[in-house]
Design a protein around this motif. Structure first.
Motif, PDB file in Angstrom:
ATOM      1  N   ILE A   1       0.821  -1.210   0.000  1.00 43.08           N
ATOM      2  CA  ILE A   1       0.000   0.000   0.000  1.00 43.08           C
ATOM      3  C   ILE A   1       0.859   1.266   0.000  1.00 43.08           C
ATOM      4  CG2 ILE A   1      -0.236   0.076   2.515  1.00 43.08           C
ATOM      5  CD1 ILE A   1      -2.971   0.961  -0.075  1.00 43.08           C
ATOM      6  N   ASP A   2       2.038   1.220   0.613  1.00 41.67           N
ATOM      7  CA  ASP A   2       2.899   2.407   0.654  1.00 41.67           C
ATOM      8  C   ASP A   2       3.414   2.768  -0.745  1.00 41.67           C
ATOM      9  OD1 ASP A   2       2.633   2.761   3.404  1.00 41.67           O
ATOM     10  OD2 ASP A   2       4.310   1.438   3.853  1.00 41.67           O
ATOM     11  N   ASN A   3       3.754   1.768  -1.541  1.00 39.57           N
ATOM     12  CA  ASN A   3       4.182   2.040  -2.911  1.00 39.57           C
ATOM     13  C   ASN A   3       3.016   2.541  -3.764  1.00 39.57           C
ATOM     14  OD1 ASN A   3       6.934   1.479  -2.719  1.00 39.57           O
ATOM     15  ND2 ASN A   3       6.683  -0.683  -3.220  1.00 39.57           N
ATOM     16  N   LEU A   4       1.833   1.987  -3.539  1.00 41.75           N
ATOM     17  CA  LEU A   4       0.643   2.467  -4.252  1.00 41.75           C
ATOM     18  C   LEU A   4       0.406   3.945  -3.950  1.00 41.75           C
ATOM     19  CD1 LEU A   4      -2.822   0.711  -4.493  1.00 41.75           C
ATOM     20  CD2 LEU A   4      -2.663   3.096  -3.801  1.00 41.75           C
ATOM     21  N   ASN A   5       0.424   4.293  -2.677  1.00 42.84           N
ATOM     22  CA  ASN A   5       0.187   5.684  -2.277  1.00 42.84           C
ATOM     23  C   ASN A   5       1.205   6.621  -2.929  1.00 42.84           C
ATOM     24  OD1 ASN A   5      -1.921   4.867  -0.635  1.00 42.84           O
ATOM     25  ND2 ASN A   5      -0.678   4.816   1.222  1.00 42.84           N
ATOM     26  N   PHE A   6       2.467   6.206  -2.922  1.00 44.47           N
ATOM     27  CA  PHE A   6       3.533   7.021  -3.510  1.00 44.47           C
ATOM     28  C   PHE A   6       3.279   7.281  -4.990  1.00 44.47           C
ATOM     29  CE2 PHE A   6       7.425   6.877  -6.084  1.00 44.47           C
ATOM     30  CZ  PHE A   6       8.045   8.045  -5.661  1.00 44.47           C
ATOM     31  N   MET A   7       2.914   6.248  -5.735  1.00 45.09           N
ATOM     32  CA  MET A   7       2.715   6.406  -7.176  1.00 45.09           C
ATOM     33  C   MET A   7       1.521   7.305  -7.497  1.00 45.09           C
ATOM     34  SD  MET A   7       3.785   2.688  -8.792  1.00 45.09           S
ATOM     35  CE  MET A   7       3.075   1.596  -7.541  1.00 45.09           C
ATOM     36  N   ILE A   8       0.453   7.205  -6.712  1.00 47.94           N
ATOM     37  CA  ILE A   8      -0.699   8.082  -6.925  1.00 47.94           C
ATOM     38  C   ILE A   8      -0.326   9.531  -6.634  1.00 47.94           C
ATOM     39  CG2 ILE A   8      -2.982   8.708  -6.046  1.00 47.94           C
ATOM     40  CD1 ILE A   8      -3.009   6.336  -7.946  1.00 47.94           C
ATOM     41  N   LYS A   9       0.411   9.768  -5.557  1.00 45.13           N
ATOM     42  CA  LYS A   9       0.842  11.136  -5.241  1.00 45.13           C
ATOM     43  C   LYS A   9       1.677  11.718  -6.380  1.00 45.13           C
ATOM     44  CE  LYS A   9       4.281  11.735  -2.372  1.00 45.13           C
ATOM     45  NZ  LYS A   9       5.287  12.475  -3.181  1.00 45.13           N
ATOM     46  N   GLU A  10       2.571  10.911  -6.920  1.00 42.54           N
ATOM     47  CA  GLU A  10       3.421  11.379  -8.015  1.00 42.54           C
ATOM     48  C   GLU A  10       2.585  11.746  -9.238  1.00 42.54           C
ATOM     49  OE1 GLU A  10       6.910  11.866  -8.106  1.00 42.54           O
ATOM     50  OE2 GLU A  10       6.493  11.791  -5.952  1.00 42.54           O
ATOM     51  N   ILE A  11       1.584  10.960  -9.554  1.00 35.42           N
ATOM     52  CA  ILE A  11       0.710  11.251 -10.689  1.00 35.42           C
ATOM     53  C   ILE A  11      -0.011  12.581 -10.478  1.00 35.42           C
ATOM     54  CG2 ILE A  11      -1.447  10.552 -11.823  1.00 35.42           C
ATOM     55  CD1 ILE A  11      -0.496   7.662 -11.627  1.00 35.42           C
TER      56      ILE A  11
ATOM     57  N   GLN B   1       0.848  15.114  -8.539  1.00 30.47           N
ATOM     58  CA  GLN B   1       1.725  16.274  -8.429  1.00 30.47           C
ATOM     59  C   GLN B   1       2.513  16.567  -9.700  1.00 30.47           C
ATOM     60  OE1 GLN B   1       4.113  15.315  -4.933  1.00 30.47           O
ATOM     61  NE2 GLN B   1       2.755  16.503  -3.607  1.00 30.47           N
ATOM     62  N   ASN B   2       2.818  15.543 -10.465  1.00 28.50           N
ATOM     63  CA  ASN B   2       3.656  15.711 -11.653  1.00 28.50           C
ATOM     64  C   ASN B   2       2.781  15.796 -12.903  1.00 28.50           C
ATOM     65  OD1 ASN B   2       5.493  15.628 -13.741  1.00 28.50           O
ATOM     66  ND2 ASN B   2       6.654  13.894 -12.922  1.00 28.50           N
ATOM     67  N   LYS B   3       2.560  16.994 -13.374  1.00 27.67           N
ATOM     68  CA  LYS B   3       1.679  17.201 -14.523  1.00 27.67           C
ATOM     69  C   LYS B   3       2.321  16.768 -15.844  1.00 27.67           C
ATOM     70  CE  LYS B   3      -1.421  18.666 -11.788  1.00 27.67           C
ATOM     71  NZ  LYS B   3      -2.525  17.737 -11.441  1.00 27.67           N
ATOM     72  N   ASP B   4       3.603  16.380 -15.801  1.00 28.44           N
ATOM     73  CA  ASP B   4       4.271  15.897 -17.008  1.00 28.44           C
ATOM     74  C   ASP B   4       3.999  14.417 -17.266  1.00 28.44           C
ATOM     75  OD1 ASP B   4       5.422  18.365 -17.588  1.00 28.44           O
ATOM     76  OD2 ASP B   4       7.167  17.966 -16.315  1.00 28.44           O
ATOM     77  N   ILE B   5       3.415  13.724 -16.279  1.00 25.76           N
ATOM     78  CA  ILE B   5       3.076  12.317 -16.489  1.00 25.76           C
ATOM     79  C   ILE B   5       1.853  12.254 -17.394  1.00 25.76           C
ATOM     80  CG2 ILE B   5       2.317  10.181 -15.381  1.00 25.76           C
ATOM     81  CD1 ILE B   5       3.881  11.000 -12.921  1.00 25.76           C
ATOM     82  N   PRO B   6       1.963  11.609 -18.542  1.00 24.04           N
ATOM     83  CA  PRO B   6       0.865  11.624 -19.512  1.00 24.04           C
ATOM     84  C   PRO B   6      -0.264  10.658 -19.150  1.00 24.04           C
ATOM     85  CG  PRO B   6       2.662  10.301 -20.360  1.00 24.04           C
ATOM     86  CD  PRO B   6       3.149  10.898 -19.066  1.00 24.04           C
ATOM     87  N   SER B   7      -1.434  10.938 -19.690  1.00 24.73           N
ATOM     88  CA  SER B   7      -2.566  10.022 -19.561  1.00 24.73           C
ATOM     89  C   SER B   7      -2.173   8.643 -20.087  1.00 24.73           C
ATOM     90  CB  SER B   7      -3.755  10.535 -20.367  1.00 24.73           C
ATOM     91  OG  SER B   7      -4.208  11.779 -19.920  1.00 24.73           O
ATOM     92  N   GLY B   8      -2.847   7.617 -19.587  1.00 13.92           N
ATOM     93  CA  GLY B   8      -2.564   6.282 -20.098  1.00 13.92           C
ATOM     94  C   GLY B   8      -2.909   5.188 -19.124  1.00 13.92           C
ATOM     95  N   ILE B   9      -2.550   3.981 -19.516  1.00 14.64           N
ATOM     96  CA  ILE B   9      -2.747   2.787 -18.696  1.00 14.64           C
ATOM     97  C   ILE B   9      -1.432   2.462 -18.009  1.00 14.64           C
ATOM     98  CG2 ILE B   9      -3.329   0.338 -18.710  1.00 14.64           C
ATOM     99  CD1 ILE B   9      -4.921   0.889 -21.300  1.00 14.64           C
ATOM    100  N   TYR B  10      -1.489   2.205 -16.702  1.00 18.75           N
ATOM    101  CA  TYR B  10      -0.277   1.922 -15.938  1.00 18.75           C
ATOM    102  C   TYR B  10      -0.497   0.738 -14.999  1.00 18.75           C
ATOM    103  CZ  TYR B  10       1.384   6.513 -17.472  1.00 18.75           C
ATOM    104  OH  TYR B  10       1.774   7.600 -18.236  1.00 18.75           O
TER     105      TYR B  10
END
Length: 299
Positions: free
Chosen positions: A183-193, A195-204
């Motif tokens: 769950i800690d890695n999940l939370n981190f990845m969602i926060k990054e998405i 906050q970081n507007k350079d991450i493009p739309s898509g399937i991950y």
């Protein structure tokens, strides 16, 4: 940043809400128990977690999966498209793509779900992908593998009980590799998405970095619990014979159980890590599992 979360009362929703609050986000939780209600999104982003989980006992009606996982997602997504929200994050599942993964699961693998759960998730994905997205909006389809963490009561808890009750794990002869998601890695990845507007739309795909075998998992549970690993290597033909017998008399050790404990299910997380710009996630698979097991011990 204000974030609307559906399904915030669930395991992932509770943990994610607390994590985002602690990182300066404002959280707006929406209950979807009444599927006919109307609502609007007054936030920067929507995280759609609400859904019907996979029923491993196969007691749920097929229509329930499509009513909740597909039709409700369509409704939520349509409201997002008409709103001022910038980001939409939909939690699908790796099971929307495959129930069995002989090699490694990537985002572009061909979809072939076998269960109503996976099929209903895939239908929601297809609807989202069919819509035109206005400039300035981003849409993410997240496919997590098996999620665990403190407070989770899934299959990991069942295996912990086997070790804790000093019941020998009988499938040591079977070698496999599986992906997990702490769950800690999940939370981190969602926060990054968010906050970081350079991450493009898509399937991950969302998964921890390392693959672990069920034997590794039993060892982690044993060492974290300060219990001796009692795993035994019973010949595969004998185990398969017991499984066939279990199929006939509804014994817990049946073919389905054996398959779930011994199959490969490896999921690549390289796409999301590349988008974030990192080589490794904050926590290893073992660290995440040890934290989960400790929560079972302290319960």
């Amino acid at each position: 940043m204000k974030v609307t979360i559906t399904g915030a009362s669930g395991f992932v929703g509770k943990n994610l809400s607390i994590y985002l609050l602690n990182n300066g986000f404002e959280i707006n939780s929406i209950s979807l128990r009444n599927l006919n209600q109307t609502f609007c999104f007054n936030s920067h982003a929507v995280i759609h977690l609400a859904g019907k989980a996979h029923d491993t006992k196969n007691t749920s009606e097929t229509s329930e999966y499509f009513k909740i996982n597909t039709d409700l997602t369509k409704k939520i997504f349509d409201i997002f498209l008409e709103s001022e929200c910038r980001d939409f994050i939909y939690f699908s599942s790796v099971k929307a793509i495959a129930d069995n993964v002989p090699e490694i699961l990537f985002e572009d693998n061909q979809s072939n779900p076998k269960t109503p759960y996976g099929q209903s998730k895939l239908k929601a994905e297809e609807y989202i992908l069919s819509k035109e997205i206005l400039k300035g909006k981003r849409v993410f389809i997240i496919r997590p593998c098996m999620i665990h963490g403190p407070g989770n009561k899934g299959n990991l808890n069942l295996l912990y009980n086997v070790v804790n009750k000093r019941i020998p794990y009988p499938l040591k002869a079977f070698l496999n590799e599986r992906s997990f998601l702490g769950i800690d890695n999940l939370n981190f990845m969602i926060k990054e998405i968010l906050q970081n507007k350079d991450i493009p739309s898509g399937i991950y795909n969302f998964a921890d970095d390392e693959f672990l075998s069920t034997n590794d998992l039993v060892q982690i549970i044993s060492s974290t619990s300060n219990k001796k690993n009692l795993s035994i290597s019973i010949p595969k033909p004998f185990i398969n014979g017991i499984a066939r017998f279990g199929d006939l008399v509804r014994f817990p050790l049946n073919s389905e159980t054996i398959q779930k404990l011994t199959e490969n299910y490896r999921v690549s997380n390289q796409k999301i890590k590349s988008a974030i710009g990192i080589d490794k996630l904050p926590y290893t698979a073992q660290q995440g599992l040890e934290k989960t097991i400790k929560s079972f011990i302290n319960k």
